[in-house]
Design an enzyme around this catalytic site. Structure first.
Site, PDB file in Angstrom:
ATOM      1  N   ARG A 195       0.821  -1.228   0.000  1.00 44.24           N
ATOM      2  CA  ARG A 195       0.000   0.000   0.000  1.00 44.24           C
ATOM      3  C   ARG A 195       0.849   1.269   0.000  1.00 44.24           C
ATOM      4  O   ARG A 195       0.406   2.322   0.472  1.00 44.24           O
ATOM      5  CB  ARG A 195      -0.975   0.012   1.181  1.00 44.24           C
ATOM      6  CG  ARG A 195      -1.923  -1.188   1.209  1.00 44.24           C
ATOM      7  CD  ARG A 195      -3.105  -0.976   2.126  1.00 44.24           C
ATOM      8  NE  ARG A 195      -3.929  -2.166   2.194  1.00 44.24           N
ATOM      9  CZ  ARG A 195      -3.835  -3.078   3.161  1.00 44.24           C
ATOM     10  NH1 ARG A 195      -2.968  -2.930   4.136  1.00 44.24           N
ATOM     11  NH2 ARG A 195      -4.618  -4.132   3.142  1.00 44.24           N
ATOM     12  N   LYS A 217       2.010  11.167 -12.056  1.00 43.88           N
ATOM     13  CA  LYS A 217       1.123  10.223 -12.746  1.00 43.88           C
ATOM     14  C   LYS A 217       1.875   8.926 -12.986  1.00 43.88           C
ATOM     15  O   LYS A 217       2.926   8.922 -13.626  1.00 43.88           O
ATOM     16  CB  LYS A 217       0.647  10.811 -14.083  1.00 43.88           C
ATOM     17  CG  LYS A 217      -0.477  11.806 -13.956  1.00 43.88           C
ATOM     18  CD  LYS A 217      -1.080  12.093 -15.324  1.00 43.88           C
ATOM     19  CE  LYS A 217      -2.222  13.073 -15.250  1.00 43.88           C
ATOM     20  NZ  LYS A 217      -2.788  13.350 -16.594  1.00 43.88           N
ATOM     21  N   GLU A 259       8.056  17.782 -26.447  1.00 41.41           N
ATOM     22  CA  GLU A 259       7.417  18.219 -25.192  1.00 41.41           C
ATOM     23  C   GLU A 259       8.043  19.521 -24.689  1.00 41.41           C
ATOM     24  O   GLU A 259       7.358  20.354 -24.084  1.00 41.41           O
ATOM     25  CB  GLU A 259       7.515  17.127 -24.111  1.00 41.41           C
ATOM     26  CG  GLU A 259       6.787  15.823 -24.443  1.00 41.41           C
ATOM     27  CD  GLU A 259       5.259  15.887 -24.235  1.00 41.41           C
ATOM     28  OE1 GLU A 259       4.742  16.959 -23.885  1.00 41.41           O
ATOM     29  OE2 GLU A 259       4.616  14.842 -24.447  1.00 41.41           O
ATOM     30  N   LYS A 301       6.228  22.488 -15.804  1.00 38.93           N
ATOM     31  CA  LYS A 301       5.344  21.386 -15.425  1.00 38.93           C
ATOM     32  C   LYS A 301       5.074  21.409 -13.920  1.00 38.93           C
ATOM     33  O   LYS A 301       3.941  21.195 -13.487  1.00 38.93           O
ATOM     34  CB  LYS A 301       5.928  20.037 -15.842  1.00 38.93           C
ATOM     35  CG  LYS A 301       4.990  18.890 -15.480  1.00 38.93           C
ATOM     36  CD  LYS A 301       5.077  17.691 -16.369  1.00 38.93           C
ATOM     37  CE  LYS A 301       3.961  16.701 -16.027  1.00 38.93           C
ATOM     38  NZ  LYS A 301       4.041  15.469 -16.807  1.00 38.93           N
ATOM     39  N   GLU A 311      -5.468  16.991 -12.034  1.00 39.07           N
ATOM     40  CA  GLU A 311      -6.039  17.319 -13.333  1.00 39.07           C
ATOM     41  C   GLU A 311      -7.527  17.608 -13.299  1.00 39.07           C
ATOM     42  O   GLU A 311      -8.330  16.932 -13.944  1.00 39.07           O
ATOM     43  CB  GLU A 311      -5.739  16.182 -14.326  1.00 39.07           C
ATOM     44  CG  GLU A 311      -5.999  16.609 -15.762  1.00 39.07           C
ATOM     45  CD  GLU A 311      -5.410  15.649 -16.764  1.00 39.07           C
ATOM     46  OE1 GLU A 311      -4.173  15.605 -16.862  1.00 39.07           O
ATOM     47  OE2 GLU A 311      -6.155  14.942 -17.436  1.00 39.07           O
ATOM     48  N   ARG A 315      -4.196  21.427 -15.508  1.00 36.65           N
ATOM     49  CA  ARG A 315      -3.219  20.428 -15.944  1.00 36.65           C
ATOM     50  C   ARG A 315      -3.493  19.938 -17.363  1.00 36.65           C
ATOM     51  O   ARG A 315      -2.591  19.487 -18.061  1.00 36.65           O
ATOM     52  CB  ARG A 315      -3.218  19.235 -14.962  1.00 36.65           C
ATOM     53  CG  ARG A 315      -2.096  18.251 -15.218  1.00 36.65           C
ATOM     54  CD  ARG A 315      -1.839  17.341 -14.028  1.00 36.65           C
ATOM     55  NE  ARG A 315      -0.747  16.416 -14.349  1.00 36.65           N
ATOM     56  CZ  ARG A 315      -0.116  15.677 -13.462  1.00 36.65           C
ATOM     57  NH1 ARG A 315      -0.443  15.739 -12.186  1.00 36.65           N
ATOM     58  NH2 ARG A 315       0.853  14.879 -13.835  1.00 36.65           N
ATOM     59  N   ASN A 319      -1.647  19.013 -22.303  1.00 31.23           N
ATOM     60  CA  ASN A 319      -1.944  18.039 -23.353  1.00 31.23           C
ATOM     61  C   ASN A 319      -2.043  18.669 -24.736  1.00 31.23           C
ATOM     62  O   ASN A 319      -2.634  18.075 -25.635  1.00 31.23           O
ATOM     63  CB  ASN A 319      -3.235  17.300 -23.012  1.00 31.23           C
ATOM     64  CG  ASN A 319      -3.102  16.499 -21.730  1.00 31.23           C
ATOM     65  OD1 ASN A 319      -2.262  15.620 -21.635  1.00 31.23           O
ATOM     66  ND2 ASN A 319      -3.903  16.832 -20.749  1.00 31.23           N
ATOM     67  N   HIS A 322      -1.913  16.559 -27.847  1.00 30.96           N
ATOM     68  CA  HIS A 322      -2.082  15.154 -27.449  1.00 30.96           C
ATOM     69  C   HIS A 322      -3.387  14.548 -27.944  1.00 30.96           C
ATOM     70  O   HIS A 322      -3.494  13.331 -28.048  1.00 30.96           O
ATOM     71  CB  HIS A 322      -1.987  15.022 -25.919  1.00 30.96           C
ATOM     72  CG  HIS A 322      -0.578  15.122 -25.399  1.00 30.96           C
ATOM     73  ND1 HIS A 322       0.201  16.228 -25.601  1.00 30.96           N
ATOM     74  CD2 HIS A 322       0.189  14.236 -24.701  1.00 30.96           C
ATOM     75  CE1 HIS A 322       1.398  16.040 -25.031  1.00 30.96           C
ATOM     76  NE2 HIS A 322       1.418  14.836 -24.483  1.00 30.96           N
ATOM     77  N   HIS A 326      -2.323  11.354 -29.600  1.00 29.14           N
ATOM     78  CA  HIS A 326      -2.735  10.036 -29.102  1.00 29.14           C
ATOM     79  C   HIS A 326      -3.473   9.254 -30.174  1.00 29.14           C
ATOM     80  O   HIS A 326      -3.333   8.028 -30.266  1.00 29.14           O
ATOM     81  CB  HIS A 326      -3.635  10.192 -27.883  1.00 29.14           C
ATOM     82  CG  HIS A 326      -2.896  10.461 -26.618  1.00 29.14           C
ATOM     83  ND1 HIS A 326      -3.489  11.019 -25.513  1.00 29.14           N
ATOM     84  CD2 HIS A 326      -1.605  10.243 -26.286  1.00 29.14           C
ATOM     85  CE1 HIS A 326      -2.586  11.143 -24.549  1.00 29.14           C
ATOM     86  NE2 HIS A 326      -1.438  10.677 -24.999  1.00 29.14           N
ATOM     87  N   HIS A 339       6.356   8.703 -28.896  1.00 28.59           N
ATOM     88  CA  HIS A 339       5.320   9.593 -28.355  1.00 28.59           C
ATOM     89  C   HIS A 339       5.530  11.035 -28.843  1.00 28.59           C
ATOM     90  O   HIS A 339       4.605  11.678 -29.333  1.00 28.59           O
ATOM     91  CB  HIS A 339       5.347   9.529 -26.827  1.00 28.59           C
ATOM     92  CG  HIS A 339       4.377  10.443 -26.154  1.00 28.59           C
ATOM     93  ND1 HIS A 339       3.005  10.317 -26.303  1.00 28.59           N
ATOM     94  CD2 HIS A 339       4.561  11.516 -25.326  1.00 28.59           C
ATOM     95  CE1 HIS A 339       2.396  11.264 -25.589  1.00 28.59           C
ATOM     96  NE2 HIS A 339       3.317  12.003 -24.988  1.00 28.59           N
TER      97      HIS A 339
END
Lengths: 407, 407
Positions: A195, A217, A259, A301, A311, A315, A319, A322, A326, A339
């Site tokens: 945990r 993330k 990026e 960032k 987010e 945030r 993107n 993206h 994506h 990417h």
């Protein structure tokens, strides 16, 4: 027929992260040069009027957790998240400084999570840095197969297996040594093992250094979508040794630059101008240019994440490009393009769309195309990505409400 | 030879959670009776001197989130964890009150996670409660196989599969409908799906109602150990409909009572005395007795968790009897004895050890044995658990430092 951005307006118009707002000052004076790595921020940028206008965005340089005087750390960026705050160390040769790493190791047991590409290059060095003059610490490692397609539950279980078989307890520390896939997987494993145990990020790709290692993330892919299973989980520190970029293939370096460019476009015009002046230095891997680009990217960032860790709004600006990017990655199958390559083409599509919507003028769109082209990144989607393909993939992601994933 | 506690002193002496400190007042006046369910706490207990002595431990009855006036909710226990606080509703017939459940559903999509035993009994009722006069909500369900042996990654993936295939987004709510295994798995799935979605606990066993549904420990087993992979993750609310206990087999009811007895022993002497007077009412499933036992158990656990959410110290007291009890479960193989059965035998061993160490006198040990015996719980470990078997299993858990897991 390859898609143009205009064909996709209907599908993507509701995405706040797909288009560029007109923040780039036109004809602003040249304000940047490659900064000295001995400074914590760039004085020439600070002195420019445009820089002062942006100063509210400048991340704090951490007052505590500073490296020792003899350290080669050129910068410490502090990610301000209350009791989960942590420093990002940026500089050349940081893996040659055992103290820096060791001060963030909790307990006496460490599990280094890395992959088959990075292990031969840096695992020995990292193990040395963890144990040098520090016999109390023992280091285990688990070497995963390299690639986005292994970012799944089966591979994650190998990390748990190793941790359990090694009888690691709650006081252990996980160390992510590699690119974004390793960082995301190791971070999620650290979040879930017993945990939650401590972890440290040592990103070795530019993409991971400027993006995925910062912000907490973590996660893995589900067969039906990217990053659908994971956690928000912050590391004890991020250690960016810019020397690790010396072993990075050119295509991967360029992927990370996509990026870097993004941060300039969404919220830091002087940084974008600096990139326009210094792209050749970045591509030539000049250490001070790389260190500055990483520093400003991490600061940007960190500022966004500090304001919106989970987010709920801001945030999502991270993107940019993206939504289309994506879709390209999904359409081609993961691994065909890097990417950052998909994000570069997606950013051009977003700029094109923004121009067609009247939000930016032609000259800004041209600067976006020019800088990405100079970085040798794709500026159009692959031929196989038809309008219909974009539409169906983007519509599916919108339906899920997860278009903002994976940044 | 079956083990006696004295044989295990050497192995277990360092465990703070294995032994009983002398908190039970000897010869205290009888202070309890079955309370009226119309009261939020027991007046007769409040009036006793012993009760006043314990009052600092009484959990707050939530000033907000009270059920409507016509509600059958007899008690709301508030778990105080700052912005992660939540209410526990306790009463008969709560699943007949759609408003209670619906007020805690976020978004319009719900995934009920349950198992093959509970689904035929309560899935339809819960679906009704979620959707009655509320056409905006749609309910999906995933029915897992029943049993501790399915508390693994493969079964967890079925929850993610269903969530992804149903295209649930971040605004969905997971509902755990079942016992401890379902609660732990659904909670961890909710923690990890899209990096965290809302969830609600509807525990249907006494064990889950008094223990596992409260406190935010979620997770799954690794082939080499229990609960090694998981998260601390708090629900929006816990809804305990005591009517669901009417379908619970006697052995499972008794298993839950073992944990109820534990709360009395570790921190609530008046509650223990109440149990001594009312065990026959509990075994006869008198609704008011069950509701009171659940309420006091939840209050005790909520107080401990509020002080030590992530088990840095105090929370370990909740593991009385668990050092020996877990060893029994491991030694027999999961499923041979119920958790509470192993804990009952483990509690007697801990009491015996505490007596041999001179921490409690013979009469207290006798009261521990008597109450567990009255509840028809085992008071000795199984014959097959030899001293050597206890020693090796406990030593392994100590080595791991995870002896405090699974409460």
């Amino acid at each position: 027929m390859a898609a143009s951005a205009s064909s996709l307006l209907a599908a993507a118009a509701s995405s706040s992260c797909a288009a560029i707002s007109p923040r780039i000052p036109r004809g602003a004076p040249a304000a940047a040069s490659v900064p000295s790595p001995s400074h914590h921020s760039c004085p020439s940028l600070r002195a420019s009027p445009a820089r002062r206008h942006q100063s509210r965005f400048v991340a704090s340089v951490a007052p505590t957790m500073q490296p020792p005087a003899e350290s080669r750390v050129s910068t410490v960026v502090d990610v301000d998240l209350g009791d989960r705050s942590y420093p990002i160390y940026i500089g050349a040769g940081l893996l040659d400084e055992p103290d820096l790493l060791q001060r963030h190791v909790h307990g006496k047991r460490v599990l280094v999570v890395t992959n088959t590409t990075v292990a031969p290059l840096y695992l020995e060095k990292v193990t040395w840095a963890l144990t040098h003059n520090n016999r109390n610490v023992s280091v285990e490692s688990v070497i995963l197969p390299d690639g986005e397609k292994y970012k799944d539950m089966d591979t994650l279980m190998k990390v748990f297996d190793k941790a359990v078989e090694s009888r690691l307890d709650r006081r252990c520390t996980f160390v992510a040594l590699g690119g974004g896939v390793i960082g995301d997987m190791c971070g999620f494993a650290a979040a879930a093992f017993l945990r939650g145990v401590n972890f440290i990020q040592i990103p070795t790709t530019l993409m991971a250094q400027v993006d995925s290692s910062v912000g907490g993330k973590t996660g893995i892919n589900h067969p039906l979508g990217k990053n659908l299973i994971g956690a928000f989980y912050q590391p004890q520190c991020v250690l960016i040794d810019t020397d690790t970029l010396n072993t990075l293939p050119d295509r991967e370096l360029a992927s990370g630059i996509a990026e870097v460019v993004k941060y300039g476009l969404i919220r830091d015009a002087p940084f974008f101008e600096w990139q326009e002046k210094n792209m050749s230095a970045l591509l030539a891997r000049e250490p001070s240019a790389l260190a500055y680009a990483i520093k400003r990217s991490c600061e940007n960032k960190a500022e966004v994440v500090a304001q919106d860790e989970k987010e709920s709004g801001l945030r999502a600006t991270l993107n940019l490009g993206h939504t289309f990017g994506h879709a390209i990655e999904t359409g081609l199958g993961y691994g065909a393009w890097f990417h950052g390559e998909a994000i570069a083409a997606g950013t051009v599509m977003a700029a094109d769309m923004s121009h067609r919507l009247g939000w930016i003028d032609e000259s800004i769109k041209k600067r976006v195309v020019d800088i990405l082209e100079e970085a040798k990144l794709p500026i159009t989607p692959p031929e196989t990505m038809t309008v219909e393909k974009f539409k169906s993939i983007i519509a599916l992601r919108f339906y899920w409400g997860i278009r903002q994933e994976s940044t």
